[in-house]
Design an enzyme around this catalytic site. Structure first.
Site, PDB file in Angstrom:
ATOM      1  CG  HIS A 134      -0.920  -0.375   2.195  1.00 38.51           C
ATOM      2  ND1 HIS A 134       0.577  -1.148   2.956  1.00 38.51           N
ATOM      3  CD2 HIS A 134      -0.293   1.171   3.543  1.00 38.51           C
ATOM      4  CE1 HIS A 134       1.140  -0.691   4.307  1.00 38.51           C
ATOM      5  NE2 HIS A 134       0.456   0.764   4.518  1.00 38.51           N
ATOM      6  CG  ASP A 178       5.499   3.088   7.566  1.00 41.43           C
ATOM      7  OD1 ASP A 178       3.686   3.521   6.623  1.00 41.43           O
ATOM      8  OD2 ASP A 178       4.719   2.147   8.229  1.00 41.43           O
TER       9      ASP A 178
HETATM   10 FE    FE Z   1       2.915   1.162   8.210  1.00 38.84          FE
HETATM   11 ZN    ZN Z   2       0.140   1.640   6.412  1.00 39.52          ZN
END
Ligand code: FE
Ligand code: ZN
Length: 256
Positions: free
Chosen positions: A54, A58
């Site tokens: 996704h 991060d």
């Molecule tokens: Fe994450």
């Molecule tokens: Zn996430």
């Protein structure tokens, strides 16, 4: 296929999938480039693919730098993340299959944490169990927050995952296990498997060791977010309806 776990940022894991003989590697959710580049250099590997689950920073912040060093590599992500994943070339849909290091990965569409989240399920072989790269959808003892999706979507997403074989290795993107289990124990204080696992996790973490990968069999036994049909959990949440049970669990965890 070898799988190496690289700690990154504060509590992220980056996974390198590689094949010693071929000298090639792929990486799942490069949170940052440095640990990946360092690992590739030490093992004389060429990076050919990035598999993103996704679009969150991060999980994709290493993409540009890795592309800079390996311009031939291919960036994979979900079709609904179009425009949100740096360098994305392949737009994956549920049921798509891709090949990597001699194995086949099947794509699952698992919206909830984000509206476009996908998972990569490497099918089991004669020698290896299945390997599920699940990003921030499922954690050991917990699940991702619902930033862009609904409880109904997340129940459907986790429901697809929950039926995979017990020995499936669960590669989640964060080391959140210890905190998740503190919450899980408030929901199911009498779950014996949960008590035993909490003890094991405490020992691992006190030695600075990782709790990932988990297995699906273990998660089904201890993770409240896969157990919305258990009587003890339904009682604690005050409902028997699956989505309402899950929604109440998630709400309580958000405020824990
Ligand atoms: Fe994450
Ligand atoms: Zn996430």
């Amino acid at each position: 296929m070898r799988i190496t776990r690289l700690p990154a940022l504060r509590d992220n894991y980056i996974f390198v999938l590689w094949d010693q003989r071929g000298g090639k590697a792929a990486v799942v959710d490069p949170a940052e480039p440095a640990p990946v580049l360092d690992f590739l250099r030490r093992n004389e590997l060429t990076l050919t693919a990035i598999f993103n689950t996704h679009h969150h920073g991060d999980h994709v912040s290493g993409n540009q730098d890795l592309l800079h060093d390996f311009p031939q590599l291919t960036v994979y992500g979900g079709v609904h993340d179009r425009g949100r994943i740096p360098g994305q070339k392949i737009f994956l849909e549920a049921g798509d299959e891709i090949e990597c290091a001699g194995r086949t990965a099947k794509i699952y569409f698992v919206p909830g944490h984000t509206r476009a989240h996908i998972a990569y399920y490497f099918l089991p072989t004669d020698e290896e169990p299945g390997d599920l790269f699940i990003g921030d959808t499922l954690f050991s003892g917990g699940c991702g927050r619902l930033f862009e999706g609904t409880p109904a979507q997340m129940v459907n997403s986790l429901g697809q995952i929950r039926v995979l074989p017990d020995d499936t290795r669960i590669w989640c993107a964060h080391e959140y296990t210890q905190n998740n289990l503190r919450f899980a124990l408030t929901v199911e204080p009498d779950n014996p498997a949960l008590k035993i696992y909490t003890q094991q996790v405490q020992e691992l973490r006190s030695k600075g060791q990782a709790t990932i990968p988990s297995t699906l069999g273990l998660e089904r036994a201890i993770n409240p977010f896969l157990r919305w049909d258990q009587t003890a959990i339904q009682r604690a949440m005050g409902t028997t309806e699956p989505v309402a049970t899950f929604a109440e669990l998630r709400r309580r965890k958000d405020h824990f």
